[in-house]
Design a protein around this motif. Structure first.
Motif, PDB file in Angstrom:
ATOM      1  N   ALA A  83       0.834  -1.203   0.000  1.00  0.00           N
ATOM      2  CA  ALA A  83       0.000   0.000   0.000  1.00  0.00           C
ATOM      3  C   ALA A  83       0.870   1.254   0.000  1.00  0.00           C
ATOM      4  CB  ALA A  83      -0.924   0.002   1.214  1.00  0.00           C
ATOM      5  N   PHE A  84       0.551   2.197  -0.889  1.00  0.00           N
ATOM      6  CA  PHE A  84       1.282   3.466  -1.021  1.00  0.00           C
ATOM      7  C   PHE A  84       0.391   4.607  -0.540  1.00  0.00           C
ATOM      8  CE2 PHE A  84       2.920   0.500  -4.072  1.00  0.00           C
ATOM      9  CZ  PHE A  84       4.268   0.768  -4.200  1.00  0.00           C
ATOM     10  N   LYS A  85       0.967   5.522   0.215  1.00  0.00           N
ATOM     11  CA  LYS A  85       0.178   6.650   0.706  1.00  0.00           C
ATOM     12  C   LYS A  85      -0.284   7.540  -0.435  1.00  0.00           C
ATOM     13  CE  LYS A  85       0.797   8.717   4.628  1.00  0.00           C
ATOM     14  NZ  LYS A  85       1.324   9.452   5.803  1.00  0.00           N
ATOM     15  N   LYS A  86       0.559   7.719  -1.453  1.00  0.00           N
ATOM     16  CA  LYS A  86       0.226   8.642  -2.528  1.00  0.00           C
ATOM     17  C   LYS A  86       0.143   7.919  -3.873  1.00  0.00           C
ATOM     18  CE  LYS A  86       0.095  12.258   0.120  1.00  0.00           C
ATOM     19  NZ  LYS A  86      -1.213  12.899   0.431  1.00  0.00           N
ATOM     20  N   ASP A  87      -0.912   8.188  -4.606  1.00  0.00           N
ATOM     21  CA  ASP A  87      -1.032   7.652  -5.951  1.00  0.00           C
ATOM     22  C   ASP A  87       0.059   8.265  -6.826  1.00  0.00           C
ATOM     23  OD1 ASP A  87      -2.044   6.300  -8.126  1.00  0.00           O
ATOM     24  OD2 ASP A  87      -3.532   7.826  -8.608  1.00  0.00           O
ATOM     25  N   GLY A  88       0.728   7.444  -7.586  1.00  0.00           N
ATOM     26  CA  GLY A  88       1.830   7.921  -8.421  1.00  0.00           C
ATOM     27  C   GLY A  88       3.182   7.566  -7.851  1.00  0.00           C
ATOM     28  N   ASP A  89       3.247   7.300  -6.531  1.00  0.00           N
ATOM     29  CA  ASP A  89       4.509   6.891  -5.926  1.00  0.00           C
ATOM     30  C   ASP A  89       4.830   5.429  -6.227  1.00  0.00           C
ATOM     31  OD1 ASP A  89       4.916   9.375  -4.895  1.00  0.00           O
ATOM     32  OD2 ASP A  89       4.256   8.894  -2.855  1.00  0.00           O
ATOM     33  N   ASP A  90       3.902   4.743  -6.908  1.00  0.00           N
ATOM     34  CA  ASP A  90       4.116   3.337  -7.230  1.00  0.00           C
ATOM     35  C   ASP A  90       4.640   3.146  -8.650  1.00  0.00           C
ATOM     36  OD1 ASP A  90       1.784   4.220  -8.411  1.00  0.00           O
ATOM     37  OD2 ASP A  90       0.697   2.341  -8.127  1.00  0.00           O
ATOM     38  N   GLN A  91       5.237   4.188  -9.232  1.00  0.00           N
ATOM     39  CA  GLN A  91       5.735   4.092 -10.602  1.00  0.00           C
ATOM     40  C   GLN A  91       6.757   2.963 -10.746  1.00  0.00           C
ATOM     41  OE1 GLN A  91       7.116   7.766 -12.271  1.00  0.00           O
ATOM     42  NE2 GLN A  91       7.933   6.832 -14.117  1.00  0.00           N
ATOM     43  N   ALA A  92       7.593   2.772  -9.741  1.00  0.00           N
ATOM     44  CA  ALA A  92       8.613   1.723  -9.822  1.00  0.00           C
ATOM     45  C   ALA A  92       7.982   0.335  -9.907  1.00  0.00           C
ATOM     46  CB  ALA A  92       9.547   1.804  -8.608  1.00  0.00           C
ATOM     47  N   TRP A  93       6.750   0.188  -9.416  1.00  0.00           N
ATOM     48  CA  TRP A  93       6.063  -1.096  -9.461  1.00  0.00           C
ATOM     49  C   TRP A  93       5.869  -1.564 -10.915  1.00  0.00           C
ATOM     50  CZ3 TRP A  93       4.863  -4.410  -5.622  1.00  0.00           C
ATOM     51  CH2 TRP A  93       3.963  -5.451  -5.905  1.00  0.00           C
ATOM     52  N   TYR A  94       5.792  -0.622 -11.828  1.00  0.00           N
ATOM     53  CA  TYR A  94       5.507  -0.938 -13.225  1.00  0.00           C
ATOM     54  C   TYR A  94       6.765  -0.946 -14.094  1.00  0.00           C
ATOM     55  CZ  TYR A  94       0.713  -0.102 -11.771  1.00  0.00           C
ATOM     56  OH  TYR A  94      -0.494  -0.163 -11.124  1.00  0.00           O
ATOM     57  N   ARG A  95       7.925  -0.968 -13.496  1.00  0.00           N
ATOM     58  CA  ARG A  95       9.146  -1.022 -14.291  1.00  0.00           C
ATOM     59  C   ARG A  95       9.203  -2.321 -15.104  1.00  0.00           C
ATOM     60  NH1 ARG A  95      13.338   1.102  -9.648  1.00  0.00           N
ATOM     61  NH2 ARG A  95      13.198   3.326 -10.102  1.00  0.00           N
ATOM     62  N   SER A  96       9.829  -2.253 -16.249  1.00  0.00           N
ATOM     63  CA  SER A  96       9.987  -3.435 -17.094  1.00  0.00           C
ATOM     64  C   SER A  96      10.993  -4.389 -16.471  1.00  0.00           C
ATOM     65  CB  SER A  96      10.461  -3.024 -18.490  1.00  0.00           C
ATOM     66  OG  SER A  96      11.784  -2.502 -18.431  1.00  0.00           O
ATOM     67  N   GLN A  97      11.066  -5.590 -17.026  1.00  0.00           N
ATOM     68  CA  GLN A  97      12.022  -6.574 -16.522  1.00  0.00           C
ATOM     69  C   GLN A  97      13.443  -6.047 -16.597  1.00  0.00           C
ATOM     70  OE1 GLN A  97      11.609 -10.523 -18.160  1.00  0.00           O
ATOM     71  NE2 GLN A  97      13.722 -11.063 -17.733  1.00  0.00           N
ATOM     72  N   ALA A  98      13.798  -5.416 -17.709  1.00  0.00           N
ATOM     73  CA  ALA A  98      15.149  -4.883 -17.866  1.00  0.00           C
ATOM     74  C   ALA A  98      15.439  -3.785 -16.852  1.00  0.00           C
ATOM     75  CB  ALA A  98      15.340  -4.357 -19.290  1.00  0.00           C
ATOM     76  N   GLN A  99      14.466  -2.899 -16.604  1.00  0.00           N
ATOM     77  CA  GLN A  99      14.669  -1.813 -15.660  1.00  0.00           C
ATOM     78  C   GLN A  99      14.899  -2.341 -14.249  1.00  0.00           C
ATOM     79  OE1 GLN A  99      11.002   0.282 -16.706  1.00  0.00           O
ATOM     80  NE2 GLN A  99      12.212   2.058 -17.313  1.00  0.00           N
ATOM     81  N   VAL A 100      14.136  -3.359 -13.869  1.00  0.00           N
ATOM     82  CA  VAL A 100      14.315  -3.950 -12.531  1.00  0.00           C
ATOM     83  C   VAL A 100      15.686  -4.592 -12.420  1.00  0.00           C
ATOM     84  CG1 VAL A 100      13.481  -5.709 -10.927  1.00  0.00           C
ATOM     85  CG2 VAL A 100      11.846  -4.302 -12.190  1.00  0.00           C
ATOM     86  N   ASP A 101      16.106  -5.338 -13.443  1.00  0.00           N
ATOM     87  CA  ASP A 101      17.411  -5.994 -13.410  1.00  0.00           C
ATOM     88  C   ASP A 101      18.547  -4.978 -13.329  1.00  0.00           C
ATOM     89  OD1 ASP A 101      16.490  -8.598 -13.410  1.00  0.00           O
ATOM     90  OD2 ASP A 101      16.423  -8.735 -15.596  1.00  0.00           O
ATOM     91  N   VAL A 102      18.413  -3.850 -14.013  1.00  0.00           N
ATOM     92  CA  VAL A 102      19.427  -2.806 -13.951  1.00  0.00           C
ATOM     93  C   VAL A 102      19.522  -2.233 -12.538  1.00  0.00           C
ATOM     94  CG1 VAL A 102      20.003  -0.460 -14.705  1.00  0.00           C
ATOM     95  CG2 VAL A 102      19.366  -2.182 -16.390  1.00  0.00           C
ATOM     96  N   GLN A 103      18.366  -1.986 -11.911  1.00  0.00           N
ATOM     97  CA  GLN A 103      18.371  -1.457 -10.547  1.00  0.00           C
ATOM     98  C   GLN A 103      18.997  -2.447  -9.565  1.00  0.00           C
ATOM     99  OE1 GLN A 103      17.524   1.641  -9.358  1.00  0.00           O
ATOM    100  NE2 GLN A 103      17.513   2.112 -11.550  1.00  0.00           N
ATOM    101  N   ILE A 104      18.698  -3.738  -9.747  1.00  0.00           N
ATOM    102  CA  ILE A 104      19.310  -4.762  -8.891  1.00  0.00           C
ATOM    103  C   ILE A 104      20.829  -4.742  -9.061  1.00  0.00           C
ATOM    104  CG2 ILE A 104      19.571  -7.251  -8.549  1.00  0.00           C
ATOM    105  CD1 ILE A 104      16.602  -7.542  -9.220  1.00  0.00           C
ATOM    106  N   HIS A 105      21.277  -4.651 -10.310  1.00  0.00           N
ATOM    107  CA  HIS A 105      22.716  -4.635 -10.588  1.00  0.00           C
ATOM    108  C   HIS A 105      23.391  -3.419  -9.938  1.00  0.00           C
ATOM    109  CE1 HIS A 105      26.431  -5.309 -12.827  1.00  0.00           C
ATOM    110  NE2 HIS A 105      26.427  -4.036 -13.147  1.00  0.00           N
ATOM    111  N   LYS A 106      22.720  -2.266  -9.961  1.00  0.00           N
ATOM    112  CA  LYS A 106      23.295  -1.045  -9.413  1.00  0.00           C
ATOM    113  C   LYS A 106      23.318  -1.037  -7.887  1.00  0.00           C
ATOM    114  CE  LYS A 106      22.165   2.171 -13.192  1.00  0.00           C
ATOM    115  NZ  LYS A 106      21.358   3.376 -13.564  1.00  0.00           N
TER     116      LYS A 106
END
Length: 263
Positions: A83-106
């Motif tokens: 649950a997110f307090k503010k609508d729009g703060d969940d943008q990271a939830w919709y990241r693509s597979q590649a975007q998530v893997d890049v963040q994990i790597h970083k």
């Protein structure tokens, strides 16, 4: 039971909400995952789960996501709620597979052994978290009365794209092009439903990159002009995302200023 009393307490849930920062996020365990043969939650003990979700909405949480995980050490998959307090703060939830893997790597600290630090999570797993499981959706749609989101218009008659044409609009100066019917259309008929399902989706993360680099490239600037001129913006998946019709339907006035009409 104590848990049943706790999670049905408005005061308790409100305290959780007030203890979070303005961009606060909370993750709740909701118990064993729903089975396909189960009735809607309103008819089972899972009604407490629905009551908790309703409380979260009442105290002010603006965005919520359900997901299931089968690696919790129990006999079956378990359900969790973010649950997110503010609508729009969940943008990271919709990241693509590649975007998530890049963040994990970083962000992940490398292990001394060289083995992966995470056993059960990567970009591919996150894609399974993004949308509720089909079984949960099926049980949800068994509710009475049937939720509006469970109804479809698959049987609605649709007018084909060939029955429309693009012409300059005469409704006023600078009105540009418009789409006009070449045949009479019966009230209640869908318009070009087949093509409408093939819209171009530009997620918020992509729009961020386009905004950042459009001054450096004529091609990116042209893409931005096309998206901004012929698309419409929403916040459904977090952030400022856009959808653009890929056919002549892009010239239909979507009525963002309240001028739309409905057939």
């Amino acid at each position: 039971p104590f848990a049943a009393m706790l999670y049905n307490s408005y005061d308790f849930v409100e305290t959780l909400y007030n203890s979070l920062s303005d961009k606060g996020v909370i993750v709740l365990q909701l118990g064993e995952a729903t089975e396909y043969s189960e009735a809607a939650a309103q008819f089972t003990k899972e009604s407490r789960r629905i009551a908790l979700i309703d409380l979260l909405v009442d105290v002010g949480f603006e965005a919520m996501h359900l997901y299931e995980d089968g690696n919790c050490g129990f006999n079956g998959a378990w359900t969790f709620l973010v649950a997110f307090k503010k609508d729009g703060d969940d943008q990271a939830w919709y990241r693509s597979q590649a975007q998530v893997d890049v963040q994990i790597h970083k962000r992940m600290i490398r292990t001394k052994s060289g083995t992966h630090a995470l056993e059960y999570f990567d970009g591919a797993v996150m894609q399974g978290y993004r949308n509720p499981h089909k079984i949960f959706e099926s049980a949800f749609c068994r509710a009475e009365p049937t939720p509006d989101s469970c109804t479809t218009d698959n049987f609605r008659e649709s007018v084909p794209l060939s029955d429309f044409e693009v012409k300059m609009s005469t409704v006023g100066d600078g009105s540009g092009r418009g789409v006009f019917a070449k045949v009479d259309i019966k009230q209640g008929t869908a318009i070009s439903k087949k093509e409408a399902a093939r819209g171009i989706h530009v997620p918020g993360s992509a729009m961020d990159l386009i905004e950042r680099h459009r001054a450096q490239s004529a091609d990116i600037q042209n893409a931005y002009g096309y998206i901004d001129g012929y698309g419409w913006g929403t916040h459904t998946f977090g952030g400022d995302e856009y959808f653009v019709e890929p056919s002549i339907m892009t010239f239909v006035n979507h009525g963002c200023n309240g001028t739309f009409n409905t057939l």
